[in-house]
Design a protein around this motif. Sequence first.
Motif, PDB file in Angstrom:
ATOM      1  N   ALA A   1     -93.358 -18.790  96.050  1.00 31.70           N
ATOM      2  CA  ALA A   1     -94.014 -19.950  95.460  1.00 31.70           C
ATOM      3  C   ALA A   1     -93.265 -21.259  95.683  1.00 31.70           C
ATOM      4  CB  ALA A   1     -94.176 -19.711  93.959  1.00 31.70           C
ATOM      5  N   PHE A   2     -93.970 -22.354  95.342  1.00 30.05           N
ATOM      6  CA  PHE A   2     -93.398 -23.704  95.387  1.00 30.05           C
ATOM      7  C   PHE A   2     -93.456 -24.314  93.988  1.00 30.05           C
ATOM      8  CE2 PHE A   2     -94.864 -23.333  99.855  1.00 30.05           C
ATOM      9  CZ  PHE A   2     -93.776 -23.854 100.534  1.00 30.05           C
ATOM     10  N   GLY A   3     -92.642 -25.336  93.748  1.00 29.71           N
ATOM     11  CA  GLY A   3     -92.701 -26.042  92.476  1.00 29.71           C
ATOM     12  C   GLY A   3     -92.022 -27.390  92.563  1.00 29.71           C
ATOM     13  N   LEU A   4     -92.350 -28.276  91.590  1.00 28.98           N
ATOM     14  CA  LEU A   4     -91.697 -29.584  91.526  1.00 28.98           C
ATOM     15  C   LEU A   4     -90.440 -29.494  90.665  1.00 28.98           C
ATOM     16  CD1 LEU A   4     -94.886 -31.808  91.082  1.00 28.98           C
ATOM     17  CD2 LEU A   4     -93.484 -31.531  93.147  1.00 28.98           C
TER      18      LEU A   4
ATOM     19  N   ARG B   1     -86.085 -27.819  98.821  1.00 26.57           N
ATOM     20  CA  ARG B   1     -84.886 -27.057  98.461  1.00 26.57           C
ATOM     21  C   ARG B   1     -85.226 -25.584  98.281  1.00 26.57           C
ATOM     22  NH1 ARG B   1     -83.655 -31.890  95.148  1.00 26.57           N
ATOM     23  NH2 ARG B   1     -82.204 -33.030  96.477  1.00 26.57           N
ATOM     24  N   ASN B   2     -84.514 -24.745  98.960  1.00 22.66           N
ATOM     25  CA  ASN B   2     -84.737 -23.307  98.830  1.00 22.66           C
ATOM     26  C   ASN B   2     -83.877 -22.771  97.693  1.00 22.66           C
ATOM     27  OD1 ASN B   2     -85.133 -20.604  99.050  1.00 22.66           O
ATOM     28  ND2 ASN B   2     -84.596 -20.447 101.219  1.00 22.66           N
ATOM     29  N   VAL B   3     -84.512 -22.529  96.544  1.00 22.02           N
ATOM     30  CA  VAL B   3     -83.784 -22.000  95.388  1.00 22.02           C
ATOM     31  C   VAL B   3     -84.004 -20.485  95.264  1.00 22.02           C
ATOM     32  CG1 VAL B   3     -83.770 -24.164  94.109  1.00 22.02           C
ATOM     33  CG2 VAL B   3     -85.723 -22.613  93.864  1.00 22.02           C
ATOM     34  N   GLY B   4     -84.579 -19.910  96.329  1.00 17.40           N
ATOM     35  CA  GLY B   4     -84.841 -18.472  96.313  1.00 17.40           C
ATOM     36  C   GLY B   4     -83.676 -17.672  96.866  1.00 17.40           C
ATOM     37  N   LYS B   5     -83.934 -16.390  97.076  1.00 17.38           N
ATOM     38  CA  LYS B   5     -82.882 -15.490  97.557  1.00 17.38           C
ATOM     39  C   LYS B   5     -83.031 -15.177  99.041  1.00 17.38           C
ATOM     40  CE  LYS B   5     -81.841 -13.118  93.207  1.00 17.38           C
ATOM     41  NZ  LYS B   5     -82.622 -13.975  92.280  1.00 17.38           N
TER      42      LYS B   5
ATOM     43  N   GLU C   1     -87.300 -24.423  87.952  1.00 14.02           N
ATOM     44  CA  GLU C   1     -87.574 -23.380  86.952  1.00 14.02           C
ATOM     45  C   GLU C   1     -89.060 -23.068  86.841  1.00 14.02           C
ATOM     46  OE1 GLU C   1     -84.835 -25.653  85.566  1.00 14.02           O
ATOM     47  OE2 GLU C   1     -83.729 -24.055  86.598  1.00 14.02           O
ATOM     48  N   ASN C   2     -89.869 -23.786  87.571  1.00 14.66           N
ATOM     49  CA  ASN C   2     -91.312 -23.572  87.448  1.00 14.66           C
ATOM     50  C   ASN C   2     -91.976 -23.491  88.815  1.00 14.66           C
ATOM     51  OD1 ASN C   2     -93.868 -23.303  86.342  1.00 14.66           O
ATOM     52  ND2 ASN C   2     -94.149 -25.509  86.063  1.00 14.66           N
ATOM     53  N   LEU C   3     -91.735 -22.380  89.507  1.00 15.42           N
ATOM     54  CA  LEU C   3     -92.384 -22.145  90.800  1.00 15.42           C
ATOM     55  C   LEU C   3     -93.696 -21.426  90.536  1.00 15.42           C
ATOM     56  CD1 LEU C   3     -89.326 -20.875  92.893  1.00 15.42           C
ATOM     57  CD2 LEU C   3     -90.093 -23.220  92.491  1.00 15.42           C
ATOM     58  N   THR C   4     -94.770 -21.901  91.188  1.00 17.98           N
ATOM     59  CA  THR C   4     -96.080 -21.300  90.947  1.00 17.98           C
ATOM     60  C   THR C   4     -96.796 -21.014  92.260  1.00 17.98           C
ATOM     61  OG1 THR C   4     -97.112 -23.496  90.834  1.00 17.98           O
ATOM     62  CG2 THR C   4     -96.402 -22.516  88.744  1.00 17.98           C
ATOM     63  N   SER C   5     -97.768 -20.127  92.175  1.00 17.22           N
ATOM     64  CA  SER C   5     -98.622 -19.835  93.317  1.00 17.22           C
ATOM     65  C   SER C   5    -100.072 -19.939  92.890  1.00 17.22           C
ATOM     66  CB  SER C   5     -98.357 -18.428  93.853  1.00 17.22           C
ATOM     67  OG  SER C   5     -99.306 -18.128  94.853  1.00 17.22           O
ATOM     68  N   PRO C   6    -100.897 -20.820  93.464  1.00 15.64           N
ATOM     69  CA  PRO C   6    -100.460 -21.823  94.434  1.00 15.64           C
ATOM     70  C   PRO C   6     -99.517 -22.839  93.800  1.00 15.64           C
ATOM     71  CG  PRO C   6    -102.739 -22.214  93.787  1.00 15.64           C
ATOM     72  CD  PRO C   6    -102.341 -20.908  93.168  1.00 15.64           C
ATOM     73  N   GLY C   7     -98.840 -23.576  94.680  1.00 15.97           N
ATOM     74  CA  GLY C   7     -97.916 -24.599  94.205  1.00 15.97           C
ATOM     75  C   GLY C   7     -98.651 -25.795  93.624  1.00 15.97           C
TER      76      GLY C   7
ATOM     77  N   ILE D   1     -90.639 -36.982  97.351  1.00 13.62           N
ATOM     78  CA  ILE D   1     -91.104 -35.812  96.600  1.00 13.62           C
ATOM     79  C   ILE D   1     -90.056 -34.716  96.767  1.00 13.62           C
ATOM     80  CG2 ILE D   1     -92.868 -34.003  96.494  1.00 13.62           C
ATOM     81  CD1 ILE D   1     -94.791 -36.173  97.731  1.00 13.62           C
ATOM     82  N   GLU D   2     -89.610 -34.155  95.659  1.00 13.58           N
ATOM     83  CA  GLU D   2     -88.667 -33.037  95.729  1.00 13.58           C
ATOM     84  C   GLU D   2     -89.435 -31.757  95.430  1.00 13.58           C
ATOM     85  OE1 GLU D   2     -85.206 -33.739  93.348  1.00 13.58           O
ATOM     86  OE2 GLU D   2     -84.789 -35.639  94.351  1.00 13.58           O
ATOM     87  N   LEU D   3     -89.377 -30.860  96.373  1.00 14.75           N
ATOM     88  CA  LEU D   3     -90.147 -29.629  96.254  1.00 14.75           C
ATOM     89  C   LEU D   3     -89.189 -28.446  96.333  1.00 14.75           C
ATOM     90  CD1 LEU D   3     -93.162 -28.877  96.071  1.00 14.75           C
ATOM     91  CD2 LEU D   3     -93.196 -28.737  98.568  1.00 14.75           C
ATOM     92  N   TYR D   4     -89.406 -27.491  95.455  1.00 13.02           N
ATOM     93  CA  TYR D   4     -88.539 -26.306  95.424  1.00 13.02           C
ATOM     94  C   TYR D   4     -89.325 -25.092  95.889  1.00 13.02           C
ATOM     95  CZ  TYR D   4     -85.657 -29.432  92.715  1.00 13.02           C
ATOM     96  OH  TYR D   4     -84.901 -30.513  92.322  1.00 13.02           O
ATOM     97  N   MET D   5     -88.637 -24.194  96.558  1.00 11.17           N
ATOM     98  CA  MET D   5     -89.328 -22.992  97.021  1.00 11.17           C
ATOM     99  C   MET D   5     -88.478 -21.766  96.750  1.00 11.17           C
ATOM    100  SD  MET D   5     -89.227 -23.816 101.095  1.00 11.17           S
ATOM    101  CE  MET D   5     -87.680 -24.087 101.979  1.00 11.17           C
ATOM    102  N   GLY D   6     -89.164 -20.657  96.488  1.00 12.30           N
ATOM    103  CA  GLY D   6     -88.432 -19.438  96.180  1.00 12.30           C
ATOM    104  C   GLY D   6     -89.379 -18.303  95.847  1.00 12.30           C
ATOM    105  N   GLU D   7     -88.835 -17.300  95.177  1.00 18.18           N
ATOM    106  CA  GLU D   7     -89.643 -16.134  94.845  1.00 18.18           C
ATOM    107  C   GLU D   7     -89.814 -16.068  93.329  1.00 18.18           C
ATOM    108  OE1 GLU D   7     -86.248 -15.090  96.142  1.00 18.18           O
ATOM    109  OE2 GLU D   7     -86.911 -16.309  97.838  1.00 18.18           O
TER     110      GLU D   7
END
Length: 166
Positions: free
Chosen positions: A62-65, A90-94, A68-74, A49-55
């Motif tokens: 938020a998290f997302g699969l 993967r941390n795609v946030g700042k 480009e689509n991070l949501t809360s909740p994930g 499972i690849e999970l992305y995290m960021g703001e």
Amino acid sequence: MAGQRLVLVLLGIVGVLLLAGVAAVLVLPIQPRLESPPPQQGLEPSKVIELYMGEVGGTTFAFGLNPENLTSPGPVIRIKDGEIVKIVVRNVGKIPHSFAIVPELDRDAQPLFQGAFVGTGARPVPAGEEGETIFKVIDKPGRYYYICTVPGHLELGMWGVIVVEE
Ligand SMILES: [Cu+2]
């Protein structure tokens, strides 16, 4: 006399500082939670499972699969009893974030589900970097939560549900 008193006061201050130092050494190593990956690194995953995290904006984390689509909740993640799961985070946030699977929606909830985590509150995954955790699903079926364990981030929405199916 005044000189002696000064020496005594100074000795007292040094003593207090020494005691504080000893206390800090005794207490501090207990503070960080897990710092190394769980002892399951030799497993061959049957599911990745690849999970992305960021703001999202400035106030929601938020998290997302999909980066480009991070949501809360994930997104709800479903895994099955007996599966060997690898989660790449993967941390795609700042800013730094982390990942852990917990039994309750609480940053300090224990035990971690199968010891699964990537980074910790004290040592999160830096922006632009990634990590992974791999584990065999042997916990009982049910509902668990994945969260960011950096202080304050859960409250800003950084969590999602993970369902263990039979
Ligand atoms: Cu976070």
